[in-house]
Design a protein around this motif. Structure first.
Motif, mmCIF file in Angstrom:
data_model
loop_
_atom_site.group_PDB
_atom_site.id
_atom_site.type_symbol
_atom_site.label_atom_id
_atom_site.label_comp_id
_atom_site.label_asym_id
_atom_site.label_seq_id
_atom_site.Cartn_x
_atom_site.Cartn_y
_atom_site.Cartn_z
ATOM 1 N N LEU A 455 0.832 -1.204 0.000
ATOM 2 C CA LEU A 455 0.000 0.000 0.000
ATOM 3 C C LEU A 455 0.864 1.249 0.000
ATOM 4 O O LEU A 455 0.634 2.193 -0.770
ATOM 5 N N PHE A 456 1.881 1.282 0.870
ATOM 6 C CA PHE A 456 2.792 2.430 0.907
ATOM 7 C C PHE A 456 3.496 2.614 -0.437
ATOM 8 O O PHE A 456 3.638 3.736 -0.930
ATOM 9 N N LYS A 458 2.502 1.781 -3.401
ATOM 10 C CA LYS A 458 1.540 2.293 -4.379
ATOM 11 C C LYS A 458 1.258 3.766 -4.139
ATOM 12 O O LYS A 458 1.190 4.569 -5.091
ATOM 13 N N GLN A 459 1.108 4.153 -2.872
ATOM 14 C CA GLN A 459 0.816 5.546 -2.554
ATOM 15 C C GLN A 459 1.995 6.452 -2.890
ATOM 16 O O GLN A 459 1.809 7.566 -3.393
ATOM 17 N N ALA A 462 2.176 7.049 -6.558
ATOM 18 C CA ALA A 462 1.108 7.939 -7.015
ATOM 19 C C ALA A 462 1.318 9.373 -6.553
ATOM 20 O O ALA A 462 0.507 10.252 -6.873
ATOM 21 N N GLY A 464 1.529 10.305 -3.277
ATOM 22 C CA GLY A 464 1.008 10.513 -1.940
ATOM 23 C C GLY A 464 -0.458 10.918 -1.937
ATOM 24 O O GLY A 464 -1.095 11.023 -2.986
ATOM 25 N N PRO A 465 -0.997 11.131 -0.750
ATOM 26 C CA PRO A 465 -0.313 10.991 0.541
ATOM 27 C C PRO A 465 -0.187 9.537 0.975
ATOM 28 O O PRO A 465 -0.913 8.677 0.476
ATOM 29 N N VAL A 466 0.726 9.300 1.913
ATOM 30 C CA VAL A 466 0.868 7.992 2.537
ATOM 31 C C VAL A 466 0.001 7.989 3.793
ATOM 32 O O VAL A 466 0.104 8.891 4.631
ATOM 33 N N THR A 467 -0.853 6.977 3.902
ATOM 34 C CA THR A 467 -1.799 6.943 5.016
ATOM 35 C C THR A 467 -1.319 5.990 6.107
ATOM 36 O O THR A 467 -1.034 4.822 5.843
ATOM 37 N N ILE A 535 6.068 14.143 -0.290
ATOM 38 C CA ILE A 535 5.000 13.213 0.091
ATOM 39 C C ILE A 535 4.535 13.530 1.514
ATOM 40 O O ILE A 535 5.338 13.567 2.442
ATOM 41 N N THR A 540 -5.062 8.444 9.571
ATOM 42 C CA THR A 540 -6.480 8.180 9.310
ATOM 43 C C THR A 540 -7.231 7.652 10.518
ATOM 44 O O THR A 540 -8.453 7.542 10.473
#
Length: 656
Positions: A455-456, A458-459, A462, A464-467, A535, A540
């Motif tokens: 997931l990180f 991919k983020q 893209a 960001g942002p990193v969640t 980034i 969340t």
């Protein structure tokens, strides 16, 4: 640049003919100390025409013109030297048999040396001119190479031949190399990386350290992760030696190099539950299940049965393993089916005379199981019961369950169902001595479906942002191959009802992991200290059922095993005698789609399964349900009513 291959060969061949003639003249001039000695050339001038023709035919015959000029290397230099030596022998023979030609005996030696040097220099100049033409108008990205050894030299040569990167400097730990020039680049100490990145505007560091120790590699990666440079690495020495990869096949630094733990080495003596046996793997298409199948195949079972509910996943793993199984003469059978279907399980176990079962089939994604609790209960608990009971009836030797650290004092439905699955196996063990049941608890597995690391990645890709769910959340990590090896070895260690767990080292702060991954991508974290960063990291909040840290033990008591990294837990169900009644009550709730009733059973049965949802999550719950939950339930019971209300209108999602 637009010349055909034959045209290029013709140009190089013509150059060689000229060099042969010039080398012959120069050899005679040097030997006799005269520009044009008449005693040689008065009658011997035809040799200046004949010898180049002989040399051209000789060079063509030895394959000198089959080499590609732009990839000229050590082997081409050796071939040129050999061809020059052969032509010097021809010249010596001419001088020996032609008594009318005055040719000093040392002339062929001087000729051979001059010819070899001039041909190598000529080709080098031609290659440099070719590269100059290729790079004209091309902006190559400056990079720093960490490692000035043989691998670093090869990497620089490969990068020079490409059109994307321009190596500007070396970094190396060897103080004896620091300050020297290798392949035209200065070798610097690692501490100079900040200075070099600014001087050359280099944002990339390539690691050319295929044989460095694991501990030192982690130190280097940690050091570079503190700097805004993108770090990539060449393949390991094993991959290079086996021919799986090339020296210039760069890839991102493995996330395992960011973790505070060393890999767990397998002990081949603990493969007895697999070698020469018929093995069944449930959930064979999943992250852990598929790696289990790969590992098991290398341990030479007599046959392996891939049991999977997903047709797509089963097709993929069967296709991947088919050739390998054929080469090793191992039977491979792909079977579609659900672990909840006891009749199908029994048919498969009897047909293939299964001796060992690795039970990896489960719904594992916490938020999805929270939204679909009955499906999680049905698959994780009753699927495990079906496997255990059928294995006993079919007199299977061993059943090994893949469990999770989320089963310890769980705050999620998924964790509670996995703890119940452990209790089911321990209950089955109490009823039979013919089949050995055991289970293995893991932390988070890197690269598995739904894990945070992909997931990180991919983020970050893209932009960001990193969640991150919470700034204080920490997790244990291990690689998929390690997890699979542990499961296999635990199968041999099990004596009945055992819960095995791995010494997984220190936990990792997820926020720190996110920061390092951003830095190693050559980017900066955007925060209050660096508002111009690339980034941003966004928090969340913890998801339903998620907690800040995971545990591996319920009781905290462990025993050592013959494997230094595997421990045996003393965890056990509190009341084995009543488990049948509990399962009957739970099954009735599932059949009747009674989510609240099913969750009440889990709260009553599974130690530590209590957590109150925050009030913010009660907004969509009817007031009557929320009031009943707060008034009637003990702490933690509110989450039951809350989950029930949230799930009434939720679709049941198959997560495989």
């Amino acid at each position: 640049m637009t010349l055909t291959r034959p045209q290029k060969q013709l140009i190089i061949g013509t150059m060689d003919l000229v060099l042969i003639g010039c080398s012959l003249w120069a050899a005679v001039a040097v030997r006799l100390g005269a520009f044009w000695p008449d005693q040689v050339w008065e009658d011997g001038w035809p040799l200046l025409l004949v010898l180049p023709l002989i040399g051209g035919a000789l060079f063509y015959g030895v394959g000198l013109y089959k080499s590609v000029l732009r990839s000229m290397g050590r082997h081409d230099v050796i071939r040129i030297a050999q061809a020059s030596f052969l032509l010097s022998l021809v010249l010596a023979a001419v001088g020996f048999f032609d008594f009318g030609l005055f040719l000093p005996r040392s002339t062929p030696i001087i000729f051979g040396l001059l010819l070899a040097v001039s041909m190598i220099a000529g080709r080098g100049a031609a290659r440099s001119y070719y590269q100059l033409l290729r790079e004209r108008g091309v902006q190559k990205r400056p990079v720093i190479v960490y490692g000035a050894g043989e691998s670093g030299i090869q990497l620089v040569a490969a990068l020079n031949a490409g059109r994307e990167f321009r190596p500007v400097a070396f970094l190396d730990d060897d103080k004896g190399l620091q300050g020297r020039f290798i392949s035209g680049r200065r070798v610097h100490a690692p501490r100079d990386v900040d200075y070099l990145s600014k001087k050359f505007a280099a944002t990339d560091v390539f690691l050319a350290l295929p044989s460095v120790s694991r501990a030192r590699r982690k130190e280097i990666v940690h050091f570079l992760s503190q700097r805004p440079v993108r770090v990539q690495t060449i393949p390991s020495m094993v991959e290079l030696a086996a021919g799986f990869e090339n020296i210039d096949r760069l890839r991102e630094v493995g996330v395992q190099e960011l973790l505070n733990r060393d890999a767990v080495d397998p002990m081949s003596g603990l493969f007895s539950s697999v070698r020469g046996r018929a093995v069944l793997v449930t959930g064979a298409g999943g992250s852990i299940g598929s790696e289990l199948c790969r590992q098991i195949l290398t341990m030479e079972p007599s046959r392996i049965v891939l049991f999977e509910i997903s047709e797509v996943a089963l097709y993929a793993i069967e296709l991947e393993l088919r050739e390998m199984a054929s080469e090793l003469s191992i039977e491979l059978h792909a079977v579609l089916g659900s672990v909840c279907d006891a009749a199908r399980l029994e048919q498969v176990m009897k047909t293939y005379r299964v001796q060992t079962v690795y039970h990896a089939a489960a719904y594992k994604h916490v938020p999805l199981v929270e939204a679909n609790p009955l499906e999680g209960i049905r698959n994780n608990i009753f699927g495990t019961r079906a496997v255990a009971e059928v294995a006993a009836r079919c007199k299977v030797d061993r059943v090994i369950l893949v469990s999770t650290d989320k089963a310890v004092r769980p705050t999620s439905v998924m964790g509670a169902t996995k703890r119940m699955a452990e209790m089911v196996l321990q209950h089955a063990q109490a009823r039979t001595a013919e089949t050995i049941y055991c289970m293995v608890r893991f932390g988070n597995v890197m690269g598995s479906s739904g894990s945070v690391i992909p997931l990180f990645q991919k983020q970050i890709a893209a932009g960001g942002p990193v969640t991150v769910t919470h700034p204080e959340v920490i997790r244990y990590f291990m690689t998929i191959p390690e997890a699979a090896q542990l499961v296999v070895q635990a199968g041999s260690l099990g004596r009945g009802g055992d819960v095995f767990l791995l010494d997984m080292g220190s936990p990792v702060a997820i926020l720190d992991l996110a920061r390092r991954m951003i830095h190693l991508s050559g980017l900066e974290v955007k925060d209050a200290q660096s508002p111009q960063g690339d980034i941003e990291i966004v928090f969340t909040g913890l998801r339903p059922g998620e907690k800040l840290f995971e545990e591996l033990l319920v009781s905290g008591d462990v025993l050592s095993t013959s494997h230094p990294k595997i421990m045996r837990s003393l965890d056990g169900p509190s009341d084995l005698c009543d488990l049948d009644g509990i399962l009957a009550e739970l099954e009735t709730a599932v059949v009747n789609h009674d989510i609240s009733g099913a969750l009440r059973v889990l709260v009553r049965t599974v130690e530590g399964f209590e957590q109150v949802y925050p009030d913010a999550m009660m907004v969509d719950i009817p007031d009557s349900i929320a009031t009943d939950a707060r008034a009637e339930a003990k702490p933690g019971r509110a989450r039951i009513e809350n989950t029930a209300a949230l799930s009434e209108n939720a679709s049941f999602i198959s997560v495989g």
